[in-house]
Design an enzyme around this catalytic site. Structure first.
Site, short mmCIF file in Angstrom:
data_model
loop_
_atom_site.label_atom_id
_atom_site.label_comp_id
_atom_site.label_asym_id
_atom_site.label_seq_id
_atom_site.Cartn_x
_atom_site.Cartn_y
_atom_site.Cartn_z
N SER A 255 -33.33 -9.95 58.55
CA SER A 255 -34.18 -9.26 57.50
C SER A 255 -33.66 -7.87 57.44
CB SER A 255 -35.68 -9.38 57.38
OG SER A 255 -36.22 -9.13 58.64
N ARG B 246 -25.92 -20.54 41.85
CA ARG B 246 -26.52 -21.32 42.94
C ARG B 246 -26.62 -20.12 44.01
NH1 ARG B 246 -22.71 -26.73 43.36
NH2 ARG B 246 -22.91 -27.22 41.31
N HIS B 247 -26.50 -18.94 43.86
CA HIS B 247 -26.65 -17.65 44.54
C HIS B 247 -27.92 -16.94 43.85
CE1 HIS B 247 -23.43 -18.23 47.41
NE2 HIS B 247 -22.83 -19.00 46.42
N SER C 212 -21.82 -9.08 27.91
CA SER C 212 -22.22 -10.31 26.99
C SER C 212 -21.33 -10.59 26.07
CB SER C 212 -23.64 -9.98 26.45
OG SER C 212 -24.18 -10.76 25.70
N ARG D 187 -22.03 -12.65 23.85
CA ARG D 187 -22.59 -12.59 22.55
C ARG D 187 -22.69 -11.37 21.72
NH1 ARG D 187 -28.46 -14.26 22.60
NH2 ARG D 187 -27.89 -14.66 20.53
N ASN E 112 -26.90 -7.44 49.21
CA ASN E 112 -27.44 -7.00 50.43
C ASN E 112 -26.50 -7.65 51.47
OD1 ASN E 112 -29.14 -9.08 51.71
ND2 ASN E 112 -30.64 -8.51 50.32
N ALA E 113 -26.48 -6.91 52.67
CA ALA E 113 -25.44 -7.43 53.73
C ALA E 113 -26.01 -9.01 54.24
CB ALA E 113 -25.45 -6.61 55.06
N ARG E 114 -27.19 -9.25 54.02
CA ARG E 114 -27.77 -10.51 54.29
C ARG E 114 -27.16 -11.59 53.33
NH1 ARG E 114 -33.99 -12.30 55.22
NH2 ARG E 114 -33.68 -13.99 56.66
N ARG F 199 -18.40 -19.39 50.58
CA ARG F 199 -17.29 -19.25 49.62
C ARG F 199 -15.74 -18.80 50.21
NH1 ARG F 199 -19.56 -22.27 45.77
NH2 ARG F 199 -21.46 -21.61 45.04
#
Lengths: 199, 199, 199, 199
Positions: free
Chosen positions: D54, D77-78, D88, D90, D149-151, D160
């Protein structure tokens, strides 16, 4: 109570995100990290008025703070866009003997003093940190580091500067606002003013 | 300490998700909410061993629980896949006069009794709820309702059944596990056994 | 387009959470999972009108759905209180040869047909799944399983039933709403009606 | 493909958080934003080896990037510790007529060219943006701004940069890593090296 801003992101990170989205970077009037008037207004218009508040997530603020246990408990209800590291009483209670402090009020001062006398007695009696922590009152002060992004900070101010919020978290909210860079305050002023005026 | 499972999702919601993803629903051996052996093994294999743990998010568990303030504070560090509603001391402290309880230990029992005497004195003296809450010790017991999904529950068990976790949150973690439906325990057993054996 | 509700939580999980918080379970008029009129009104009053929307997080809904790639892309913007498992084109594209479908419109039907002819040609030519996926148009239909809680679903409906939302995600939003249990619809009706009337 | 780091947080924000937690700021060897060797090692030891990840959430990185639709889809998924604003289609499809680009491969180049010809034909035929977007292939390139963020970045790299990840998101992951400040790379190197060596 300590409330010291350690770091923040330049406003241009938000205006750049918005101009990316609309593909009109050519209209930007910022220079490097120095925000221009048009870009400044754009952030407010898109992030606040048009409710594309995800663009406000690029603005992060980090503080070194002190807060009461009572206030820390309220953070179980703020889970999105917030990071915090709090001094662990599990490792520091015995070590900081004699330096423990509370955030009190006129009416609670004497009660809290008597309670902290009992806590200090238990420390002297050699109870371990995990046991002593059970005795600490909610007025007990924790120190730590906290991060909000502008979106989660708006939400925090909206809930916690209200007149019916607990007075200690309300004080923290106002201290956080006061310590913001002046150039960033316009993102939060309306929210706070609405709450002060009783919405 | 109260720890009562109120609701949970059938395992088939996880196996169905996995079979959707792999497009092999025809291989399912579940009947309605009744999980089949193959589907049961599939959840473990994909959700745990193959690390597609997002499929475990479809399994939700809701409990009615009691926990100490000390334990509640730890939930400021568990923010993902968790929902909770906790009895507010801001509204109930005066109202529940004489019924406040603490989670103590042999060594802290006497200190906590003396502290709660001071709390009750302040209640008698008419301090308002927001002031009294500053006096409550971290052994003070809150009641509430909490929800985890299977993924966040695995994470919680991983951190909080360790031998170096605070004994009160460790007790909560074991109580949560014990109250799970037997048919769901296999999703968490390895994590807990690893921690008991000292990892 | 498939939109089938697979599972949902009884309303009593939300009313029980609220009554926990206020410590007035004795006022509950629910029987087991069967919600009473008072409890039903309580959820709306506290969760919606009084903005304690965290109590709505105890209500989870799971669907089996189909949606276009265009719609799926929009879910990169919905990250809180949502879980999803989507059929992976990385494993199923060759396998499902000849069964790929698109969500089209009168004006795009012919263009999409020509594009899917090219996709099928590439499948015939033996390109692997990872290459073929680069050819798939945003009208291409994915199948999967999705979960919202009532709070995140309210947010989704607020944004995605607006008249200026993309027509495909708008259709999904209305289908999700229509497939909710009738007894749960009152939590979402105002949001949708406001959007239909142009807010 | 564009991958330009726009902003990042000094490492001292992480080391300061850790020293807050352990109450040993006096041991810090950093000067202002300039990280010292001891503090640098501390972040790795506590954030990575001791799993107090954290504290890594205080380090934020913002990039201007381009990525294919295929890659963008993976971001459904992330969801934790990530913010993004994407151009966009759109609003910009007709406006950017003739400038649309795809991320292709040797084997897909010709197919994608034929598909983009159809897209451009539809643009010429006057279909509106919402219709045209249904025709865009997953090789189509989006531009935008993204923050980790780094985490969350460690987690992203872990999944990935694996050899079995789709080659386009793998390329993005390596580009993100390469564009990090050299002094920050040590937080991510082990993860990536483990993946390159086949875990």
């Amino acid at each position: 109570m300590l409330c010291k801003l350690l770091n923040y992101t330049p406003l241009t990170l938000a205006s750049n995100a918005i101009r990316q989205s609309h593909d009109n970077q050519n209209l930007s009037d910022s220079m490097g990290d120095l925000i221009g008037d048009k870009d400044r207004a754009l952030i407010d218009r898109v992030g606040n008025k048009m409710k594309h508040s995800s663009t406000l997530e690029f603005l992060n603020y980090v503080w070194e703070i002190e807060m009461s246990t009572k206030t820390l408990l309220a953070f179980t209800r703020h889970r999105i866009g917030i990071s915090m590291t709090i001094r662990s009483t599990r490792y520091t209670t015995q070590k900081n003997k004699g330096k423990h402090q509370v955030q009190d009020t006129d009416k609670t001062k004497d009660y809290l003093k008597r309670i902290m006398d009992i806590v200090n007695e238990a420390i002297e009696d050699g109870l371990n940190n995990d046991e002593i922590s059970l005795l600490l009152p909610q007025g007990y002060i924790y120190k730590g580091q906290i991060q909000f992004n502008a979106r989660s900070l708006q939400h925090f101010f909206k809930l916690r500067t209200k007149s019916d919020a607990h007075f200690q978290i309300r004080e923290l909210a106002f201290n956080l606002f006061d310590s913001l860079p002046d150039s960033h305050k316009y993102l939060f002023e309306d929210i706070i003013n609405n709450n002060i005026k009783g919405k």
